[in-house]
Scaffold this motif. Structure first.
Motif, PDB file in Angstrom:
ATOM      1  N   THR A 261     -18.087   5.333  14.234  1.00 22.76           N
ATOM      2  CA  THR A 261     -17.574   4.703  15.418  1.00 22.76           C
ATOM      3  C   THR A 261     -17.687   5.386  16.420  1.00 22.76           C
ATOM      4  OG1 THR A 261     -15.825   7.375  15.572  1.00 22.76           O
ATOM      5  CG2 THR A 261     -14.982   5.383  13.713  1.00 22.76           C
ATOM      6  N   GLY A 262     -19.278   5.450  17.165  1.00 27.05           N
ATOM      7  CA  GLY A 262     -19.691   4.971  18.156  1.00 27.05           C
ATOM      8  C   GLY A 262     -20.108   6.822  19.479  1.00 27.05           C
ATOM      9  N   GLY A 263     -19.305   7.780  18.346  1.00 29.33           N
ATOM     10  CA  GLY A 263     -19.638   8.446  18.806  1.00 29.33           C
ATOM     11  C   GLY A 263     -20.928   9.675  18.863  1.00 29.33           C
ATOM     12  N   SER A 264     -20.831  10.140  20.170  1.00 29.97           N
ATOM     13  CA  SER A 264     -22.023  11.018  20.080  1.00 29.97           C
ATOM     14  C   SER A 264     -22.369  12.641  20.347  1.00 29.97           C
ATOM     15  CB  SER A 264     -23.252  10.845  21.570  1.00 29.97           C
ATOM     16  OG  SER A 264     -22.298  10.629  22.823  1.00 29.97           O
ATOM     17  N   CYS A 265     -23.463  13.049  19.858  1.00 26.73           N
ATOM     18  CA  CYS A 265     -23.439  14.392  19.934  1.00 26.73           C
ATOM     19  C   CYS A 265     -24.585  15.140  20.958  1.00 26.73           C
ATOM     20  CB  CYS A 265     -23.538  15.103  18.427  1.00 26.73           C
ATOM     21  SG  CYS A 265     -22.686  17.148  18.884  1.00 26.73           S
ATOM     22  N   ASN A 266     -25.700  14.713  21.481  1.00 26.79           N
ATOM     23  CA  ASN A 266     -26.349  14.760  22.326  1.00 26.79           C
ATOM     24  C   ASN A 266     -26.921  16.065  23.115  1.00 26.79           C
ATOM     25  OD1 ASN A 266     -24.892  13.252  24.151  1.00 26.79           O
ATOM     26  ND2 ASN A 266     -26.016  11.872  24.828  1.00 26.79           N
ATOM     27  N   SER A 267     -26.318  17.253  22.719  1.00 28.86           N
ATOM     28  CA  SER A 267     -26.424  18.517  23.147  1.00 28.86           C
ATOM     29  C   SER A 267     -27.769  18.626  23.639  1.00 28.86           C
ATOM     30  CB  SER A 267     -25.444  19.094  23.425  1.00 28.86           C
ATOM     31  OG  SER A 267     -25.285  20.692  23.855  1.00 28.86           O
ATOM     32  N   THR A 268     -28.039  19.271  24.787  1.00 26.60           N
ATOM     33  CA  THR A 268     -29.865  19.856  25.301  1.00 26.60           C
ATOM     34  C   THR A 268     -29.416  21.492  25.205  1.00 26.60           C
ATOM     35  OG1 THR A 268     -29.646  18.717  26.823  1.00 26.60           O
ATOM     36  CG2 THR A 268     -30.471  17.362  24.838  1.00 26.60           C
ATOM     37  N   THR A 269     -28.241  21.532  25.913  1.00 20.13           N
ATOM     38  CA  THR A 269     -28.381  22.910  26.223  1.00 20.13           C
ATOM     39  C   THR A 269     -27.940  24.354  25.460  1.00 20.13           C
ATOM     40  OG1 THR A 269     -28.115  21.885  28.652  1.00 20.13           O
ATOM     41  CG2 THR A 269     -27.659  24.073  28.447  1.00 20.13           C
ATOM     42  N   PRO A 270     -28.152  25.223  24.706  1.00 18.74           N
ATOM     43  CA  PRO A 270     -27.899  26.377  24.400  1.00 18.74           C
ATOM     44  C   PRO A 270     -26.933  26.330  25.219  1.00 18.74           C
ATOM     45  CG  PRO A 270     -29.729  26.478  24.606  1.00 18.74           C
ATOM     46  CD  PRO A 270     -30.087  25.523  25.552  1.00 18.74           C
ATOM     47  N   LEU A 271     -25.937  27.632  24.784  1.00 24.57           N
ATOM     48  CA  LEU A 271     -24.562  27.957  24.806  1.00 24.57           C
ATOM     49  C   LEU A 271     -23.930  27.083  25.862  1.00 24.57           C
ATOM     50  CD1 LEU A 271     -26.121  31.353  25.066  1.00 24.57           C
ATOM     51  CD2 LEU A 271     -24.876  30.906  23.483  1.00 24.57           C
ATOM     52  N   SER A 272     -23.588  25.706  26.114  1.00 24.65           N
ATOM     53  CA  SER A 272     -23.223  25.174  27.136  1.00 24.65           C
ATOM     54  C   SER A 272     -21.573  25.427  26.713  1.00 24.65           C
ATOM     55  CB  SER A 272     -23.644  23.202  27.009  1.00 24.65           C
ATOM     56  OG  SER A 272     -22.842  23.394  25.554  1.00 24.65           O
ATOM     57  N   SER A 273     -20.579  25.357  25.917  1.00 24.72           N
ATOM     58  CA  SER A 273     -19.503  25.458  25.542  1.00 24.72           C
ATOM     59  C   SER A 273     -18.942  27.488  25.695  1.00 24.72           C
ATOM     60  CB  SER A 273     -19.023  25.255  24.451  1.00 24.72           C
ATOM     61  OG  SER A 273     -19.341  26.213  23.347  1.00 24.72           O
ATOM     62  N   GLY A 274     -19.735  28.631  26.390  1.00 24.74           N
ATOM     63  CA  GLY A 274     -19.881  29.481  26.527  1.00 24.74           C
ATOM     64  C   GLY A 274     -20.849  30.778  25.638  1.00 24.74           C
ATOM     65  N   SER A 275     -20.991  31.517  25.646  1.00 24.07           N
ATOM     66  CA  SER A 275     -21.816  32.851  25.055  1.00 24.07           C
ATOM     67  C   SER A 275     -21.124  33.450  24.213  1.00 24.07           C
ATOM     68  CB  SER A 275     -22.162  33.172  26.523  1.00 24.07           C
ATOM     69  OG  SER A 275     -21.846  34.104  27.079  1.00 24.07           O
ATOM     70  N   GLU A 276     -19.771  33.411  24.152  1.00 29.50           N
ATOM     71  CA  GLU A 276     -18.603  34.569  23.449  1.00 29.50           C
ATOM     72  C   GLU A 276     -17.838  33.297  22.026  1.00 29.50           C
ATOM     73  OE1 GLU A 276     -17.718  38.123  24.779  1.00 29.50           O
ATOM     74  OE2 GLU A 276     -18.541  37.288  26.810  1.00 29.50           O
ATOM     75  N   VAL A 277     -17.541  33.971  21.578  1.00 27.96           N
ATOM     76  CA  VAL A 277     -16.276  33.485  20.906  1.00 27.96           C
ATOM     77  C   VAL A 277     -15.522  34.486  20.268  1.00 27.96           C
ATOM     78  CG1 VAL A 277     -15.661  33.709  18.621  1.00 27.96           C
ATOM     79  CG2 VAL A 277     -17.981  32.533  18.901  1.00 27.96           C
ATOM     80  N   PHE A 278     -13.778  34.420  21.055  1.00 27.70           N
ATOM     81  CA  PHE A 278     -12.773  35.227  21.313  1.00 27.70           C
ATOM     82  C   PHE A 278     -12.189  34.668  20.575  1.00 27.70           C
ATOM     83  CE2 PHE A 278     -15.031  35.337  25.373  1.00 27.70           C
ATOM     84  CZ  PHE A 278     -15.157  36.109  25.794  1.00 27.70           C
ATOM     85  N   GLY A 279     -10.882  36.026  20.158  1.00 27.45           N
ATOM     86  CA  GLY A 279      -9.955  34.863  19.577  1.00 27.45           C
ATOM     87  C   GLY A 279      -9.140  36.048  18.052  1.00 27.45           C
ATOM     88  N   ASP A 280      -8.615  36.148  17.464  1.00 28.12           N
ATOM     89  CA  ASP A 280      -8.445  36.322  16.034  1.00 28.12           C
ATOM     90  C   ASP A 280      -8.103  35.829  14.894  1.00 28.12           C
ATOM     91  OD1 ASP A 280      -8.433  38.712  17.386  1.00 28.12           O
ATOM     92  OD2 ASP A 280      -6.077  39.020  17.918  1.00 28.12           O
ATOM     93  N   HIS A 281      -8.878  34.575  14.978  1.00 29.60           N
ATOM     94  CA  HIS A 281      -8.716  33.732  14.535  1.00 29.60           C
ATOM     95  C   HIS A 281      -9.633  32.484  14.362  1.00 29.60           C
ATOM     96  CE1 HIS A 281      -4.329  34.208  13.601  1.00 29.60           C
ATOM     97  NE2 HIS A 281      -4.107  34.308  15.068  1.00 29.60           N
TER      98      HIS A 281
END
Length: 106
Positions: A20-40
């Motif tokens: 439906t026209g979405g894009s996923c053109n990320s080119t930067t590693p770890l752009s959403s952070g560098s760790e996974v947090f949470g118990d779930h």
């Protein structure tokens, strides 16, 4: 005997889905952070499905989200260009990490 359920590979489309026209053109590693947090898990339905059972959850969703640039982007299928396929990851890469998690649990 050990039984495992692997969570889903994350989808990280912006402005729609793949069809439906979405894009996923990320080119930067770890752009959403560098760790996974949470118990779930990043895949709550999978987490709930194994709760109270002897099935071990292999939670790959959140760690894979950190590397949104590491999958196949543009490719051709039956003479049609297909954009941003988040389910087919490049090798070597993220699937190797999934295997390391499995081996650690075994």
């Amino acid at each position: 005997m050990k039984v495992f359920l692997r969570t889903n590979s994350p989808s990280h489309f912006l402005h729609g889905d793949w069809n439906t026209g979405g894009s996923c053109n990320s080119t930067t590693p770890l752009s959403s952070g560098s760790e996974v947090f949470g118990d779930h898990s990043g895949d709550l339905p999978a987490e709930y499905a194994v709760t109270g059972t002897r099935v071990k959850l292999l939670d790959i969703t959140s760690i894979s989200q950190l590397r949104s640039e590491a999958h196949v982007a543009d490719h051709t299928l039956n003479s049609q260009s297909v954009k941003y396929d988040c389910s087919h990851w490049c090798l070597p890469g993220i699937p190797d990490t999934w295997n390391e998690i499995l081996f650690a649990q075994i």
